[in-house]
Write an enzyme that holds these catalytic residues in place. Structure first.
Site, mmCIF file in Angstrom:
data_model
loop_
_atom_site.group_PDB
_atom_site.id
_atom_site.type_symbol
_atom_site.label_atom_id
_atom_site.label_comp_id
_atom_site.label_asym_id
_atom_site.label_seq_id
_atom_site.Cartn_x
_atom_site.Cartn_y
_atom_site.Cartn_z
ATOM 1 N N HIS A 56 36.841 18.556 22.236
ATOM 2 C CA HIS A 56 37.429 18.968 23.522
ATOM 3 C C HIS A 56 36.454 18.739 24.683
ATOM 4 O O HIS A 56 36.404 19.515 25.629
ATOM 5 C CB HIS A 56 37.871 20.435 23.483
ATOM 6 N N ASN A 129 46.471 24.519 20.996
ATOM 7 C CA ASN A 129 46.718 23.114 21.289
ATOM 8 C C ASN A 129 48.137 22.936 21.817
ATOM 9 O O ASN A 129 48.901 23.903 21.900
ATOM 10 C CB ASN A 129 46.535 22.256 20.025
#
Length: 485
Positions: A56, A129
């Site tokens: 990320h 997510n």
């Protein structure tokens, strides 16, 4: 004749007996801290790339608020959810998963969807997510999985062989792979995608009664996606397309919003539900557990400085408040350690004291010193507990609810291994046009893999999910159609 593979070992050279399943108390855990191989893998993995996030790394963020629209006090005592109309400030970070900090926004990749609620009882982080499931279901496999998404150690190029080799040997990934390769694999913007907590969590009400829940953030902008061709064009012309879109929409007063829903499962249903409710590679049918509206999230303010807010924001699924607890989900159990540990190495032991991470509520603890300690460091106040000098004390009413565990300490797998039903159901829900694009995307992604055994193994998984699914991928690759078993 090839030589047999050498034994896998720990970092101190001891042979590893099981690298697929972490040591848990019974098949549903929790994970035991005595699994030193798991801890060694996760701790080393968190320190492999400095200073950007291990995963990320590329992301964008914004401030906003959450407003409760339904009374959920029968299910949770969390104060920020206690009454209709109540607003709680928050910060959200969206991201891609596998790419480096300078990678393109429009790659085919899951998107991180992390929300930090600044509640009156401390911060609550919901770290999910844009997909309701994940590729793996045990944290012991996470470092290996992410290695396949990163660069080859010799060529420094992305490695499709590693990707498909790992997926083909990890059939639990099939559901997420189907989502990733579908039209949903490349969101048009961060604003035009749903968000999910993905894991199962536990809500507990004021009477101590618990339920299992799953979180769903539904975008109010509508779901929009990019085709592979458009995404590739944008990656070359404007690799920061999603970052720019989010910033500009908020700057222009077009505030993106999501409605938060939860699915609620009685605790006892976990013993009999047809899929293990703690397996993050599976979803709960909304026919069995309908969506219940909870509130609305609105993003209405851009960061004033990217580094101090977006880059230094730290999220962990272990950042909890009373009334919200964890489940025996093995992937979640590993994340409870790994995320906070990553922040301690990347940002520092005092990362929670930074303005973007600091709770709005009063903080009272006995932690002292450490790098970058920039406040009063507790001054001359008492620095140990228990003490008789009036220092802060525990509040028994805020203890987490008990959860029974039993079993033999062992590297234990989930006791249900149906990795095909939900992926097949998803394929059959698609229109013919969606199926064609899915197969085309998969074939394009698999063609660079030179090993026919890897391709055949993965085709076999598609075939088990749905025979048509497997046949079409096989035909696209010019390989034999799997034989029916």
């Amino acid at each position: 004749m090839t030589n047999p593979p050498s034994k896998l070992t720990t970092s101190w050279g001891a042979p590893v007996g099981d690298n697929q399943n972490s040591i848990t108390a019974g098949s549903r855990g929790p994970t035991l801290i005595q699994d030193v191989h798991l801890l060694d893998k996760l701790a080393h993995f968190n320190r492999e790339r400095v200073p950007e996030r291990v995963v990320h790394a590329k992301g964008a963020g914004a401030h906003g608020y959450f407003e409760v629209t339904r009374d959920v006090s029968p299910y949770t005592k969390a104060a920020f959810l206690s009454e209709v109309g109540k607003r709680t400030p928050l910060f959200v970070r969206f991201s891609t998963v596998a790419g480096e900090n300078g990678s393109a926004d429009t790659v085919r990749d899951p998107r991180g969807f992390a929300v930090k609620f600044y509640t009156e009882e401390g911060n609550y982080d919901l770290v999910g997510n844009n997909t309701p499931v994940f590729f793996i279901r045990d944290a012991i496999k996470f470092p290996d999985f992410i290695h396949t998404q990163k660069r080859h150690p010799q060529t420094h190029l992305k490695n499709p062989t590693a990707v498909w080799d790992f997926w083909s040997l990890s059939p639990e990934s099939l559901h997420q792979v189907t989502i990733l390769m579908s039209d949903r694999g490349i969101p048009a913007t961060f604003r035009h995608m749903h968000g999910f907590g993905s894991h199962t969590f536990k809500w507990v009400n004021a009477e101590g009664k618990g339920v299992w829940v799953k979180y769903h953030f539904k975008t109010e902008q509508g779901v929009k996606n990019l085709t592979s061709d458009v995404a590739a064009q944008l990656a070359g012309e404007n690799p920061d397309y999603h970052t720019e879109d989010l910033f500009n929409s908020i700057e222009e007063g077009d505030f993106p919003a999501w409605t938060l829903y939860v699915q609620v499962m009685p605790l006892e249903d976990a013993e009999t539900y047809r899929f293990d409710p703690f397996d993050v590679t599976k979803v709960w049918s909304q026919k069995d557990y309908p969506l219940m509206e909870v509130g609305r999230m609105v993003l209405d303010r851009n960061p004033s400085n990217y580094f101090t807010e977006v880059e230094q924001a730290t999220f962990s699924p272990g950042t909890l408040v009373p009334g919200i607890e964890v489940s025996p989900d093995k992937m979640l159990q590993g994340r409870l350690f790994a995320y906070a540990d990553a922040h301690r190495y990347r940002v520092g032991a005092n990362h929670q004291a930074l303005p973007i991470n600091r709770p709005l509520s009063e903080v009272n603890h006995y932690q002292r010193d450490g790098q970058m300690r920039f406040d009063s460091n507790g001054g001359g106040s008492v620095y140990y507990e228990p003490n008789s000098l009036g220092g802060p004390k525990e509040s028994p009413a805020d203890r987490p609810s008990p959860h029974p565990v039993s079993g033999t300490a062992d590297s234990t797998a989930y006791d249900r291994d149906d990795h095909y039903t939900q992926a097949g159901d998803l394929y059959r829900l698609m229109s013919e046009e969606e199926r064609s694009r899915l197969v085309s995307t998969i074939v394009t992604a698999m063609k660079p893999v030179p090993r026919e055994d890897i391709l055949a193994r993965q085709i076999g998984h598609f075939y088990k999910a749905d025979p048509e699914y497997g046949r079409r991928v096989a035909e696209g690759l010019g390989l034999p159609v799997p034989q029916e078993e």
